[in-house]
Motif scaffolding. Structure first.
Motif, PDB file in Angstrom:
ATOM      1  N   ILE A 232       0.866  -1.186   0.000  1.00 44.27           N
ATOM      2  CA  ILE A 232       0.000   0.000   0.000  1.00 44.27           C
ATOM      3  C   ILE A 232       0.902   1.235   0.000  1.00 44.27           C
ATOM      4  N   ARG A 233       0.641   2.157  -0.911  1.00 44.79           N
ATOM      5  CA  ARG A 233       1.463   3.355  -1.032  1.00 44.79           C
ATOM      6  C   ARG A 233       0.771   4.552  -0.399  1.00 44.79           C
ATOM      7  N   ILE A 234       1.556   5.329   0.338  1.00 46.04           N
ATOM      8  CA  ILE A 234       1.051   6.537   1.002  1.00 46.04           C
ATOM      9  C   ILE A 234       1.868   7.715   0.467  1.00 46.04           C
ATOM     10  N   VAL A 235       1.184   8.628  -0.216  1.00 44.87           N
ATOM     11  CA  VAL A 235       1.835   9.805  -0.826  1.00 44.87           C
ATOM     12  C   VAL A 235       1.516  11.008   0.045  1.00 44.87           C
ATOM     13  N   ARG A 236       2.574  11.644   0.599  1.00 44.61           N
ATOM     14  CA  ARG A 236       2.403  12.820   1.466  1.00 44.61           C
ATOM     15  C   ARG A 236       2.596  14.071   0.630  1.00 44.61           C
ATOM     16  N   GLU A 237       1.564  14.888   0.601  1.00 44.54           N
ATOM     17  CA  GLU A 237       1.592  16.073  -0.268  1.00 44.54           C
ATOM     18  C   GLU A 237       2.518  17.148   0.284  1.00 44.54           C
ATOM     19  N   ASN A 238       2.523  17.344   1.602  1.00 43.86           N
ATOM     20  CA  ASN A 238       3.311  18.407   2.230  1.00 43.86           C
ATOM     21  C   ASN A 238       4.472  17.801   3.011  1.00 43.86           C
TER      22      ASN A 238
ATOM     23  N   ASP B 158      13.009  16.141   5.633  1.00 41.61           N
ATOM     24  CA  ASP B 158      13.441  14.926   6.337  1.00 41.61           C
ATOM     25  C   ASP B 158      12.482  13.760   6.117  1.00 41.61           C
ATOM     26  N   GLU B 159      11.348  13.968   5.490  1.00 43.28           N
ATOM     27  CA  GLU B 159      10.354  12.919   5.302  1.00 43.28           C
ATOM     28  C   GLU B 159      10.387  12.405   3.858  1.00 43.28           C
ATOM     29  N   ALA B 160      10.084  11.111   3.723  1.00 43.60           N
ATOM     30  CA  ALA B 160       9.945  10.532   2.379  1.00 43.60           C
ATOM     31  C   ALA B 160       8.567  10.878   1.828  1.00 43.60           C
ATOM     32  N   ARG B 161       8.539  11.263   0.557  1.00 44.58           N
ATOM     33  CA  ARG B 161       7.249  11.659  -0.023  1.00 44.58           C
ATOM     34  C   ARG B 161       6.348  10.456  -0.246  1.00 44.58           C
ATOM     35  N   ILE B 162       6.961   9.308  -0.567  1.00 45.60           N
ATOM     36  CA  ILE B 162       6.175   8.082  -0.801  1.00 45.60           C
ATOM     37  C   ILE B 162       6.678   7.007   0.150  1.00 45.60           C
TER      38      ILE B 162
ATOM     39  N   GLN C 144       2.541   0.573  15.006  1.00 46.45           N
ATOM     40  CA  GLN C 144       3.249   0.376  13.754  1.00 46.45           C
ATOM     41  C   GLN C 144       2.398   0.684  12.531  1.00 46.45           C
ATOM     42  N   LEU C 145       1.149   1.105  12.733  1.00 50.47           N
ATOM     43  CA  LEU C 145       0.329   1.573  11.620  1.00 50.47           C
ATOM     44  C   LEU C 145       0.917   2.875  11.076  1.00 50.47           C
ATOM     45  N   PRO C 146       0.766   3.149   9.794  1.00 50.70           N
ATOM     46  CA  PRO C 146       1.315   4.406   9.252  1.00 50.70           C
ATOM     47  C   PRO C 146       0.620   5.616   9.871  1.00 50.70           C
ATOM     48  N   GLN C 147       1.427   6.616  10.200  1.00 52.27           N
ATOM     49  CA  GLN C 147       0.897   7.838  10.785  1.00 52.27           C
ATOM     50  C   GLN C 147       0.441   8.764   9.664  1.00 52.27           C
ATOM     51  N   LEU C 148      -0.884   8.979   9.586  1.00 52.03           N
ATOM     52  CA  LEU C 148      -1.459   9.782   8.511  1.00 52.03           C
ATOM     53  C   LEU C 148      -1.696  11.199   8.992  1.00 52.03           C
ATOM     54  N   GLN C 149      -1.807  12.100   8.039  1.00 49.45           N
ATOM     55  CA  GLN C 149      -2.184  13.469   8.328  1.00 49.45           C
ATOM     56  C   GLN C 149      -3.005  14.003   7.166  1.00 49.45           C
ATOM     57  N   ALA C 150      -3.735  15.064   7.420  1.00 46.46           N
ATOM     58  CA  ALA C 150      -4.609  15.632   6.406  1.00 46.46           C
ATOM     59  C   ALA C 150      -3.809  16.006   5.160  1.00 46.46           C
TER      60      ALA C 150
ATOM     61  N   ASP D 124      -2.888  13.663   2.905  1.00 45.78           N
ATOM     62  CA  ASP D 124      -2.250  12.465   2.372  1.00 45.78           C
ATOM     63  C   ASP D 124      -3.152  11.777   1.347  1.00 45.78           C
ATOM     64  N   THR D 125      -2.498  11.007   0.465  1.00 47.89           N
ATOM     65  CA  THR D 125      -3.208  10.202  -0.529  1.00 47.89           C
ATOM     66  C   THR D 125      -2.771   8.746  -0.357  1.00 47.89           C
ATOM     67  N   ILE D 126      -3.727   7.834  -0.227  1.00 48.36           N
ATOM     68  CA  ILE D 126      -3.435   6.415  -0.042  1.00 48.36           C
ATOM     69  C   ILE D 126      -3.831   5.697  -1.326  1.00 48.36           C
ATOM     70  N   ILE D 127      -2.910   4.918  -1.885  1.00 46.63           N
ATOM     71  CA  ILE D 127      -3.135   4.219  -3.155  1.00 46.63           C
ATOM     72  C   ILE D 127      -3.112   2.722  -2.888  1.00 46.63           C
ATOM     73  N   PHE D 128      -4.188   2.040  -3.263  1.00 46.83           N
ATOM     74  CA  PHE D 128      -4.300   0.584  -3.157  1.00 46.83           C
ATOM     75  C   PHE D 128      -4.226   0.000  -4.561  1.00 46.83           C
ATOM     76  N   ASP D 129      -3.141  -0.703  -4.870  1.00 45.73           N
ATOM     77  CA  ASP D 129      -3.001  -1.329  -6.188  1.00 45.73           C
ATOM     78  C   ASP D 129      -3.866  -2.585  -6.257  1.00 45.73           C
ATOM     79  N   GLU D 130      -4.313  -2.906  -7.454  1.00 41.67           N
ATOM     80  CA  GLU D 130      -5.126  -4.098  -7.687  1.00 41.67           C
ATOM     81  C   GLU D 130      -4.309  -5.141  -8.412  1.00 41.67           C
ATOM     82  N   LEU D 131      -4.369  -6.376  -7.906  1.00 36.63           N
ATOM     83  CA  LEU D 131      -3.659  -7.464  -8.559  1.00 36.63           C
ATOM     84  C   LEU D 131      -4.324  -7.782  -9.895  1.00 36.63           C
ATOM     85  N   PRO D 132      -3.574  -8.343 -10.841  1.00 37.68           N
ATOM     86  CA  PRO D 132      -4.205  -8.750 -12.110  1.00 37.68           C
ATOM     87  C   PRO D 132      -5.271  -9.810 -11.842  1.00 37.68           C
TER      88      PRO D 132
END
Length: 892
Positions: A426-432, A436-440, A457-463, A465-473
């Protein structure tokens, strides 16, 4: 005893009880002095007979006293000598009547001569509750009369009840409203259930105390009908009562009628009328103890409260909040104090720490609807308060975010992942993102759920952010269009002799057997002893070899290699020289391939390893190719179908050795297909059907089938087939042999010996009934010519005559000269001709016998132009024309 009878006879004169005829139930006295057996009176039984001593039964019902006395005297004079003082007198006359149906005591009853139907019912115990009093029936012989006993009891019967006679039957029917199951009930319950059917009664329903179907009475009004149903309830709207009479609707205002008393406002009422009293619409009701509940509750409205009624009581009485209610923003409105906000969620979580306000009369509880943040107008929630979810979730979109929420809350709000979601990346894209932070960043949700990791250990989200769920073939082996959806770092590669080579999703929880089974396992040509695995950790490459056959033999899990995402698995093709201890199975089996062989195995073991034959397999001609034999007999044949059905011995199974090949042919999908798949079927197992059949062609055949089986497989003969001239070419011997079959004769006689025996290789030909005339020899047909509707050659046998032949040809034409039909008989001694007068045969069959007609004969039906009278008329006509010409010439 005699003195007593004399006293009775003196007190009751015979003249007063004598009737015209005797009937069943009458008591008579037979005077026969000196015979004690006749001292007691006799009773005429229900069959109209008297049982007398010495003589037995004598039928006297319907006879007068004198006739009965004479008949009994004739029977007694055979036994008794002195009958001078014999006399028959009627002591008592009774009516014997049957009372049947819905009465308390059905059966035969005895009544006085002047009794009526009511007395007969009383003698039978009376009618039972539920009897239909207006449909009584009186049966006398073959006649029956229906009368209204209810009208008689009401005093409204214009005619008296029917008179009774001996032998009558009274039948009391039940009401059709009783149903099929009898129950005990009283008159009140019967009255409440209605007393009529829909066609003849009044149907009254709605807000009435006793709705039902009730009988109609003359001059009945709608008010009478409502009172028959015990009046309206307190919920009825008496101003809008509906009445339907003769399919015409009326609206009746009972209140206005009671206020005015005007009969002109009454709607008409007839049998079959329908009356409906609707419920009254509730008016606004306010009292000093009313509280109000509005908004998203199951039953909003006004409710009565008491001194001890609380907030939860009122809310529960209203059915509770709906699933659309926002229970965190409930408002309590009051006329005496400011509005109060109530968070019902906090109260349910800590009822001891969160108190609810007290309810007062006149308060209003308002429960608002939840705000839908997923609607198109997304600007309701600004970007600094929203998180975007895209990809393979059930409800992607923008969702309002709060720091008290977690990744699990947001995923649940989006409806959860789909079945084809790649949860391991699961990819988490941080807009701002800061410097020191990774964008993806990526998150392995599947690893988190399986290893019981803490929520920290869950990802720390903030307003923002964009969460991308890829779909398997959809197809794991799809590398044509959808393989780009799968990340290379989550993939493993498998090539070579597997069922579905390709690129597959892989994670650390899976192993070598998982990826091998995902690729449909090794094929029959895979060399499982030399599996190659290329380990690619991104820096160096290492190749290891793995013997999968040894693992299958030992089951040692330590032999399985460890594979990770990025590795490459290759299963090479087996080398035929290296693998000599194997038997190959090809053709129509579930899993064709090469199978390890040892001497303890049998043919059935190898067939079971191959999954058994498919339903399209031809198991009657299985071929075993012996690799070690160099002669022409290196191919053996085995009939598995015969082995199964006949219960063959296991010693008869073919003996296999390493290197042998088993070939199981597949039958054509369409047995009649001779365009592309006919070569799948061996000629040694085929039979051929041609001619006038539904589906001619080449069919699989074995020794257990017969002629009718192959004929039915070809859809049978069609309407143009000549069933008497079927030919079968037998090609099983050194020379061909042709037999003929009269299938029509088999259908007529059912003689199984007429059916020929056919084997694979034979040819069946069904000719056309009206085909080439050369197909029918002259010695088996009759030729019909002349003035008939359908001249030609017709098949003929000894059971037919000339009338059958003419009928088959459609009969003679209107111009036919049927008085001189000519028949030419062909025999060994020469041809003979005879004539037949068909008209004379029709008029007098005995004088004109039918001529003998045999196959090979010729029948000619001449025309009227060929008759002598016709030729004479033509001659006269020609002569008259010549004379006319001569006369005209002389006149000129």
């Amino acid at each position: 005893m005699r003195i007593l009878l004399l006293i009775v006879l003196l007190v009751f004169p015979f003249a007063s009880v004598q009737a015209t005829t005797l009937t069943s139930g009458d008591r008579v006295y037979l005077q026969l002095p000196g015979e004690s057996d006749f001292d007691a009176p006799f009773t005429i039984d229900d069959q109209g007979q008297l049982l007398l001593p010495e003589v037995g039964l004598i039928a006297v019902a319907g006879l007068t006293v004198q006739q009965a006395e004479q008949k009994i005297r004739q029977r007694l004079q055979v036994i008794y000598r002195n009958l001078d003082e014999f006399e028959l007198r009627i002591m008592e006359q009774l009516l014997r009547v049957k009372v049947l149906g819905y009465v308390e005591k059905p059966g035969m009853v005895s009544l006085k001569p002047d009794s009526n139907i009511q007395m007969a019912l009383a003698a039978a115990g009376g009618a039972r509750p539920g009897a239909q009093l207006d449909q009584f029936k009186l049966i006398r012989g073959d006649n029956s009369v229906v009368f209204d006993y209810k009208a008689y009891l009401d005093g409204k019967q214009a005619q008296p009840l029917p008179a009774l006679k001996g032998g009558d039957t009274i039948f009391v029917p039940t009401s059709p409203l009783l149903g099929n199951i009898e129950v005990n009930f009283d008159a009140a319950s019967l009255r409440e259930g209605g007393d009529a059917d829909e066609a003849q009664g009044l149907t009254i329903f709605g807000e009435l105390r006793n709705p039902g179907t009730f009988s109609y009475k003359p001059d009945m009004t709608v008010v009478d009908a409502i009172m028959r149903a015990d009046g309206v309830t307190r919920y009825a709207d008496v101003t809008k009562i509906r009445v339907i009479t003769d399919n015409i609707p009326y609206q009746f205002d009972l209140k206005a009628y009671l206020d005015s008393g005007d009969d002109s406002n009454l709607p008409p009422v007839k049998p079959g009328t329908t009356i409906f009293a609707p419920i009254e619409v509730e008016d606004i009701n306010t009292t000093s103890r009313t509280v109000y509940v509005m908004g998203e509750v199951q039953a909003p409205g006004a409710y009565e409260s008491s001194a001890g009624t609380g907030f939860i009581d009122v809310l529960a009485n209203a059915g509770g909040p709906t699933r659309f209610a926002d229970t965190t923003q409930i408002k309590l409105l009051s006329n005496t104090k400011p509005a109060i906000a109530i968070n019902l969620v906090k109260y349910t979580q800590a009822p001891d720490q969160y108190s609810l306000p007290k309810m007062m009369p006149g308060d209003v509880i308002f429960i608002p609807e939840k705000i839908d943040f997923n609607e198109k107008s997304w600007l309701k929630v600004t970007n600094d308060r929203a998180i975007k979810i895209i990809g393979a979730v059930n409800n992607p979109g923008r969702f309002e975010w709060n720091d008290t929420m977690s990744f699990m809350d947001l995923l649940a709000h989006a409806g959860g992942p789909k079945q084809q979601t790649n949860l391991s990346n699961i990819r988490i894209v941080r807009e701002n993102a800061t410097a020191d932070e990774a964008r993806i960043t990526t998150f392995n949700f599947e690893d988190f759920t399986k290893k019981n990791k803490p929520n920290s250990q869950l990802p720390q989200l903030q307003a923002g952010d964009t969460i991308i769920f890829d779909e398997l073939p959809h197809d794991p082996s799809d590398n044509k269009a959808s393989w780009l959806r799968q990340s290379a770092q989550d993939s493993i590669y498998i090539f070579g002799q597997v069922g579905a080579p390709g690129r597959y999703a892989f994670n650390n929880d899976q192993g070598f057997l998982d990826i091998l089974s995902a690729a449909d396992g090794p094929t029959g040509e895979a060399d499982i002893q030399e599996v190659l695995i290329t380990h690619r950790d991104g820096k160096t490459t290492k190749v290891s070899r793995f013997n999968l056959a040894r693992y299958f033999q030992t089951g040692n899990e330590a032999l399985l290699p460890k594979v990770v995402a990025g590795d490459v698995i290759f299963l090479p093709q087996v080398d035929a020289i290296a693998d000599t201890q194997a038997v190959k199975v090809m053709g129509a089996v579930k899993a064709a391939g090469r199978f390890n062989w040892n001497d303890s195995m049998t043919f059935l073991d190898i067939l079971a390893l191959a999954g058994g034959p498919t339903k399209e397999a031809n198991i009657t001609n299985i071929r075993i190719i012996k690799e070690n034999r160099q002669s022409q007999e290196n191919v053996l044949y085995f009939d598995l179908d015969n082995f199964i059905t006949e219960g063959g011995s296991f010693a008869g199974l073919p003996r296999l050795t390493a290197g042998d090949t088993i070939v199981i042919d597949e039958l054509p999908h369409d047995p009649t297909d001779n365009k592309s798949s006919w070569i799948r079927q061996s000629a040694d197992d085929s039979i051929y059907v041609f001619g006038q059949v539904g589906a001619p062609g080449r069919y699989a055949f074995n020794r257990e089938l017969g002629f009718l089986d192959i004929l039915s497989a070809a859809d049978g003969p069609n309407g143009e087939a000549d069933l008497r001239q079927i030919r079968i070419s037998h090609r099983s011997g050194n020379t061909s042999k042709v037999t003929k079959l009269n299938l029509s004769l088999y259908f007529e006689t059912g003689d199984e010996t007429l059916l020929p025996r056919v084997v694979p290789g034979d040819v069946i030909y069904v000719p056309k009934e009206q085909g080439n005339w050369l197909d029918k020899p002259a010695e088996r047909v009759v030729r019909l010519m002349g003035s008939v509707n359908k001249p030609g050659r017709y098949a003929f046998n000894n059971q037919m005559n000339i009338l059958d032949l003419l009928a088959e040809a459609g009969g003679p034409k209107d111009t036919a000269y049927i008085e001189r039909i000519m028949i030419v008989n062909t025999s060994c001694c020469g041809d003979q001709a005879q004539t037949f007068d068909l008209r004379g045969y029709v008029k007098n069959p005995g004088q004109y016998p039918l001529p003998l007609l045999r196959p090979g004969d010729t029948v000619y039906v001449p025309s009227e132009d060929d008759s002598t009278a016709s030729q004479l008329r033509q001659t006269l006509r020609d002569a008259l024309g010549i004379v006319t010409l001569v006369v005209l010439g002389a006149a000129l």
